[in-house]
Design a protein around this motif. Structure first.
Motif, PDB file in Angstrom:
ATOM      1  N   GLN A  90      20.231 -15.996 -38.740  1.00 22.57           N
ATOM      2  CA  GLN A  90      20.216 -16.505 -37.369  1.00 22.57           C
ATOM      3  C   GLN A  90      21.403 -15.973 -36.563  1.00 22.57           C
ATOM      4  N   ARG A  91      21.976 -14.887 -36.980  1.00 18.15           N
ATOM      5  CA  ARG A  91      23.079 -14.270 -36.234  1.00 18.15           C
ATOM      6  C   ARG A  91      22.922 -12.753 -36.298  1.00 18.15           C
ATOM      7  N   TRP A  92      22.461 -12.190 -35.191  1.00 14.42           N
ATOM      8  CA  TRP A  92      22.209 -10.754 -35.108  1.00 14.42           C
ATOM      9  C   TRP A  92      23.089 -10.142 -34.026  1.00 14.42           C
ATOM     10  N   ILE A  93      23.625  -8.967 -34.315  1.00 13.98           N
ATOM     11  CA  ILE A  93      24.437  -8.221 -33.355  1.00 13.98           C
ATOM     12  C   ILE A  93      23.588  -7.080 -32.802  1.00 13.98           C
ATOM     13  N   ILE A  94      23.524  -6.976 -31.485  1.00 11.10           N
ATOM     14  CA  ILE A  94      22.618  -6.053 -30.818  1.00 11.10           C
ATOM     15  C   ILE A  94      23.409  -4.926 -30.162  1.00 11.10           C
ATOM     16  N   HIS A  95      23.133  -3.690 -30.574  1.00 14.76           N
ATOM     17  CA  HIS A  95      23.647  -2.502 -29.878  1.00 14.76           C
ATOM     18  C   HIS A  95      22.502  -1.970 -29.016  1.00 14.76           C
ATOM     19  N   GLU A  96      22.509  -2.345 -27.736  1.00 15.54           N
ATOM     20  CA  GLU A  96      21.408  -1.944 -26.863  1.00 15.54           C
ATOM     21  C   GLU A  96      21.455  -0.464 -26.516  1.00 15.54           C
ATOM     22  N   ASN A  97      22.584   0.162 -26.690  1.00 15.12           N
ATOM     23  CA  ASN A  97      22.726   1.597 -26.431  1.00 15.12           C
ATOM     24  C   ASN A  97      23.489   2.201 -27.600  1.00 15.12           C
ATOM     25  N   VAL A  98      22.757   2.694 -28.604  1.00 14.45           N
ATOM     26  CA  VAL A  98      23.385   3.232 -29.810  1.00 14.45           C
ATOM     27  C   VAL A  98      24.258   4.440 -29.480  1.00 14.45           C
ATOM     28  N   ALA A  99      23.815   5.264 -28.538  1.00 19.16           N
ATOM     29  CA  ALA A  99      24.601   6.442 -28.169  1.00 19.16           C
ATOM     30  C   ALA A  99      25.976   6.040 -27.656  1.00 19.16           C
ATOM     31  N   ASP A 100      26.008   5.031 -26.808  1.00 20.61           N
ATOM     32  CA  ASP A 100      27.282   4.572 -26.248  1.00 20.61           C
ATOM     33  C   ASP A 100      28.166   3.979 -27.342  1.00 20.61           C
ATOM     34  N   SER A 101      27.589   3.170 -28.233  1.00 25.08           N
ATOM     35  CA  SER A 101      28.371   2.571 -29.316  1.00 25.08           C
ATOM     36  C   SER A 101      28.919   3.633 -30.254  1.00 25.08           C
ATOM     37  N   MET A 102      28.116   4.644 -30.567  1.00 21.62           N
ATOM     38  CA  MET A 102      28.573   5.729 -31.431  1.00 21.62           C
ATOM     39  C   MET A 102      29.729   6.489 -30.797  1.00 21.62           C
ATOM     40  N   ASP A 103      29.612   6.798 -29.514  1.00 21.03           N
ATOM     41  CA  ASP A 103      30.675   7.550 -28.834  1.00 21.03           C
ATOM     42  C   ASP A 103      31.975   6.758 -28.826  1.00 21.03           C
ATOM     43  N   GLN A 104      31.886   5.458 -28.644  1.00 19.56           N
ATOM     44  CA  GLN A 104      33.106   4.645 -28.658  1.00 19.56           C
ATOM     45  C   GLN A 104      33.720   4.604 -30.040  1.00 19.56           C
ATOM     46  N   ARG A 136      29.477  13.077 -31.521  1.00 22.77           N
ATOM     47  CA  ARG A 136      28.079  12.873 -31.885  1.00 22.77           C
ATOM     48  C   ARG A 136      27.321  14.192 -31.766  1.00 22.77           C
ATOM     49  N   LYS A 137      26.513  14.479 -32.770  1.00 25.42           N
ATOM     50  CA  LYS A 137      25.860  15.777 -32.832  1.00 25.42           C
ATOM     51  C   LYS A 137      24.597  15.856 -31.986  1.00 25.42           C
ATOM     52  N   ALA A 138      23.868  14.770 -31.876  1.00 26.58           N
ATOM     53  CA  ALA A 138      22.568  14.800 -31.191  1.00 26.58           C
ATOM     54  C   ALA A 138      22.254  13.399 -30.679  1.00 26.58           C
ATOM     55  N   PRO A 139      21.240  13.265 -29.822  1.00 29.86           N
ATOM     56  CA  PRO A 139      20.824  11.918 -29.408  1.00 29.86           C
ATOM     57  C   PRO A 139      20.353  11.113 -30.610  1.00 29.86           C
ATOM     58  N   PRO A 140      20.626   9.816 -30.659  1.00 33.50           N
ATOM     59  CA  PRO A 140      20.189   8.999 -31.798  1.00 33.50           C
ATOM     60  C   PRO A 140      18.672   8.939 -31.899  1.00 33.50           C
ATOM     61  N   THR A 141      18.174   8.881 -33.125  1.00 34.18           N
ATOM     62  CA  THR A 141      16.745   8.693 -33.337  1.00 34.18           C
ATOM     63  C   THR A 141      16.322   7.309 -32.849  1.00 34.18           C
ATOM     64  N   PHE A 142      17.158   6.306 -33.084  1.00 34.98           N
ATOM     65  CA  PHE A 142      16.872   4.932 -32.677  1.00 34.98           C
ATOM     66  C   PHE A 142      17.773   4.577 -31.500  1.00 34.98           C
ATOM     67  N   ALA A 143      17.165   4.162 -30.406  1.00 38.32           N
ATOM     68  CA  ALA A 143      17.935   3.832 -29.205  1.00 38.32           C
ATOM     69  C   ALA A 143      18.642   2.490 -29.327  1.00 38.32           C
ATOM     70  N   ILE A 144      18.082   1.571 -30.137  1.00 39.29           N
ATOM     71  CA  ILE A 144      18.640   0.221 -30.297  1.00 39.29           C
ATOM     72  C   ILE A 144      18.899  -0.009 -31.781  1.00 39.29           C
ATOM     73  N   ALA A 145      20.057  -0.590 -32.092  1.00 39.84           N
ATOM     74  CA  ALA A 145      20.383  -0.963 -33.469  1.00 39.84           C
ATOM     75  C   ALA A 145      20.685  -2.451 -33.521  1.00 39.84           C
ATOM     76  N   ILE A 146      20.185  -3.106 -34.572  1.00 35.78           N
ATOM     77  CA  ILE A 146      20.393  -4.543 -34.758  1.00 35.78           C
ATOM     78  C   ILE A 146      21.065  -4.758 -36.102  1.00 35.78           C
ATOM     79  N   GLU A 147      22.246  -5.341 -36.080  1.00 37.92           N
ATOM     80  CA  GLU A 147      22.971  -5.664 -37.310  1.00 37.92           C
ATOM     81  C   GLU A 147      22.652  -7.104 -37.683  1.00 37.92           C
ATOM     82  N   MET A 148      21.892  -7.279 -38.753  1.00 37.91           N
ATOM     83  CA  MET A 148      21.461  -8.617 -39.177  1.00 37.91           C
ATOM     84  C   MET A 148      22.502  -9.167 -40.144  1.00 37.91           C
ATOM     85  N   LEU A 149      23.545  -9.790 -39.604  1.00 33.18           N
ATOM     86  CA  LEU A 149      24.614 -10.317 -40.443  1.00 33.18           C
ATOM     87  C   LEU A 149      24.152 -11.563 -41.192  1.00 33.18           C
ATOM     88  N   GLU A 150      23.391 -12.408 -40.523  1.00 31.19           N
ATOM     89  CA  GLU A 150      22.790 -13.584 -41.133  1.00 31.19           C
ATOM     90  C   GLU A 150      21.386 -13.738 -40.561  1.00 31.19           C
TER      91      GLU A 150
END
Length: 631
Positions: free
Chosen positions: A318-332, A302-316
């Motif tokens: 009424q079904r959302w996937i929450i990345h509460e730590n985008v930096a951690d998810s990106m590194d993984q 990862r080149k820099a800290p994410p602009t957005f700290a939280i990412a929400i994947e709106m699959l449907e």
């Protein structure tokens, strides 16, 4: 497909599985559908007005020379047997506002959107009339995240409800939380067409954009001129807009935005928008660093800290996937691992159900580490305590970690609680008789010359966990796997200053002349491994934690040999384990296993090697299988 107003039909008492509970209030819909129908030709207006699913209408499609079409959540159908004429298109154009540079128009003080398709000469030959609805209460699933003040990015395919959720976020922030909110409304889709914004945005202010390519300039202008606490942006789509978003975030303003893309991986691979989640760069590692990681020399980070700290994947809806730590998810993701984010859904009873995307994968325990920059934040992974944000260079690692824990070494080695192990444990009389301070250099030299794993004569009394281990030449991924599966109180550190012990591969240690003098000077014991296999790593960590009891029979956890934790892999490994323990070893008979894929067979081979047995693969695909032989 999920109906647009499904959330409206949810019960009024929406309870979260996590504390505190969330309550869902009444969710009225403000859609002004009649105003949209009035711009349609009379024959189409009549047909839709008397349609049984009128209230669930999504959009009306009119293409020159083709049958008019209406679309509902369940599917599409033709509205008439007569093709659309040029006169019908002109009838609609006379009743809508002016089309902007992105070929979008609206109806004043409504949320409806009319999009045009033009031919080469610029004439309109098709219209998409999309129904805009203000559905209140749609963000009950993520209200706790909105109230944190962190920047939030919503991802999803077109039509999944990103703009509806964004509009509700703006209203909640402005009305319920009393913040100064400015909406950058490029296509007048959030606050409606016309100079007076739609009441669905509450007290939030709206800035219109003259041309879509000027959106990034209006974003900066909003921060400089109107002193907002929150900026709301819809459809970040260009590199300039991504850079403007980073500039705004670095000024301390909360960002809430949307972008097209189903998952975080899609955004990470998009060169235009990857900066929103930190960006990617190729890094060339030195020989020592590559050997310590057990990876190739060129890696992606990862080149820099994410602009957005939280990412929400709106699959449907009424079904959302929450990345509460985008930096951690990106590194993984960049380390070829699958993050395990939260999944929030609304069940039929109207309750918010919070779970994990991979239910079978164990979630690491939260390690409370005090406060960071005045917040009561805890960390989901031990790596976060060490400041491993993805910046793997030495200076960046030290800079990040210094904000979380002191620069002085911590843990067992500095508490004075490391005591000599018993003579019975070591089998060395001289260890019990000599003081650790006097013979540390001698023990250090012995530790990498013996054929088996050497315990240096020191152990801990069980306090001041976790144990900080500095790996050298040992696969970090395998170490993390063993620690996670066995739930060991061990933290891997990249800074030798904070290490309690060094775990090294003997073949690499013999060629590294600088490591032993450094360890001797800092009184850090070195444990060596003959091979960096899962069983060797497991045995080493258990001995370091004084958990290795020779009187107890050694048990094999098959999850150690299945990195992904997939059910089919676990079943195949359990089959091999039972075959070895119940037939091959006690009865001395060879066993053939069921056909498996090449990947799973490799895991079975590694498990058989753990028992010091031999195995071969035979047969042709897809019936190729393992045969295990007795010793």
């Amino acid at each position: 497909m999920v109906e647009p107003n499904n959330l409206v039909n949810a019960s009024e008492s929406l309870q979260s599985l996590s504390s505190p509970q969330l309550q869902l209030q009444d969710q009225p819909i403000n859609e002004d559908l009649q105003k949209l129908l009035e711009i349609l030709p009379p024959e189409l207006y009549t047909a839709i007005t008397h349609h049984a699913q009128r209230d669930k209408l999504v959009e009306v499609v009119m293409d020159l020379g083709r049958l008019p079409e209406v679309r509902f959540p369940q599917g599409a159908e033709y509205l008439s047997e007569t093709p659309v004429s040029l006169e019908q298109l002109n009838y609609c154009l006379q009743r809508v506002g002016t089309f902007s540079g992105d070929n979008r128009a609206g109806i004043e003080r409504t949320l409806h959107r009319i999009s045009a398709i033009r031919n080469r000469t610029g004439s309109v030959i098709g219209l998409t009339c999309r129904v805009g609805r203000a559905v209140f209460g749609t963000i009950a699933m993520i209200r706790d995240l909105v109230e944190t003040g962190q920047s939030i990015l919503m991802l999803g395919r077109p039509g999944v409800g990103k703009t509806t959720a964004l509009r509700e976020v703006a209203r909640v922030l402005a009305d319920d939380l009393g913040k100064r909110v400015v909406i950058i409304d490029t296509s007048n889709e959030i606050a409606g067409d016309g100079d007076v914004p739609h009441p669905a945005i509450g007290r939030a202010r709206r800035m219109q954009v003259a041309r879509p390519e000027l959106q990034h300039q209006v974003m900066i202008e909003a921060v400089e001129n109107h002193m907002p606490e929150v900026i709301v942006i819809d459809e970040i789509g260009t590199e300039l807009e991504a850079l403007a978003a980073r500039t705004i975030a670095e000024r301390g303003v909360q960002l809430v935005g949307t972008a097209h893309g189903n998952r975080l991986e899609n955004l990470m691979k998009n060169p235009t928008l990857s900066d929103l989640v930190g960006g990617i760069q190729a890094v060339t590692l030195g020989d020592d660093e590559a050997r310590r990681r057990g990876s190739q020399k060129t890696v992606l980070e990862r080149k820099a800290p994410p602009t957005f700290a939280i990412a929400i994947e709106m699959l449907e809806r009424q079904r959302w996937i929450i990345h509460e730590n985008v930096a951690d998810s990106m590194d993984q993701l960049l380390r070829s691992k699958e993050p395990n984010p939260e999944v929030r859904t609304v069940n039929q009873a109207g309750e918010v159900v919070i779970s994990r995307e991979f239910v079978d994968r164990p979630v690491p325990p939260r390690v409370p580490l005090g406060t960071e920059r005045g917040s009561d934040r805890t960390y989901d992974r031990p790596d976060e305590r060490l400041g491993e944000r993805g910046f793997d260079s030495f200076e960046s690692s030290r800079r990040d970690s210094s904000t979380i824990y002191p620069l002085k070494p911590t843990g067992w080695r500095t508490t004075g609680q490391m005591t000599p192990i018993s003579e019975a444990r070591t089998g060395r009389k001289e260890f019990a008789a000599e003081k650790p301070e006097q013979d540390f250099a001698q023990l250090l030299d012995q530790s990498w010359q013996d054929d088996n794993l050497i315990h240096l004569g020191f152990t801990a009394n069980g306090e001041d966990l976790p144990l900080h281990v500095y790996p050298y030449g040992v696969s970090r991924q395998q170490l993390e796997q063993v620690i996670q599966v066995l739930n060991l109180p061990v933290i891997l550190t990249k800074d030798m200053e904070n290490a309690d012990v060094i775990l090294a591969l003997r073949s690499n240690l013999k060629h590294q002349s600088k490591l032993r003098p450094i360890a001797r000077a800092r009184h850090i014991p070195i444990h060596t491994l003959k091979a960096g296999t899962i069983p060797q790593i497991t045995k080493a960590l258990r001995r370091l934690l004084d958990m290795d009891d020779p009187a107890m029979p050694e048990t094999t956890d098959v999850r150690l040999f299945a990195p992904s934790g997939a059910q089919d892999e676990i079943e195949a490994l359990e089959e091999a384990r039972l075959a070895v323990e119940q037939i091959v070893i006690p009865k001395g008979q060879p066993v053939e296993l069921l056909p498996r894929s090449a990947k799973v067979r490799k895991m079975q081979h590694e498990l058989v090697e753990h028992y010091r047995l031999k195995s071969n693969s035979f047969g042709d695909e897809p019936n190729r299988r393992l045969r295990i032989y007795p010793a």
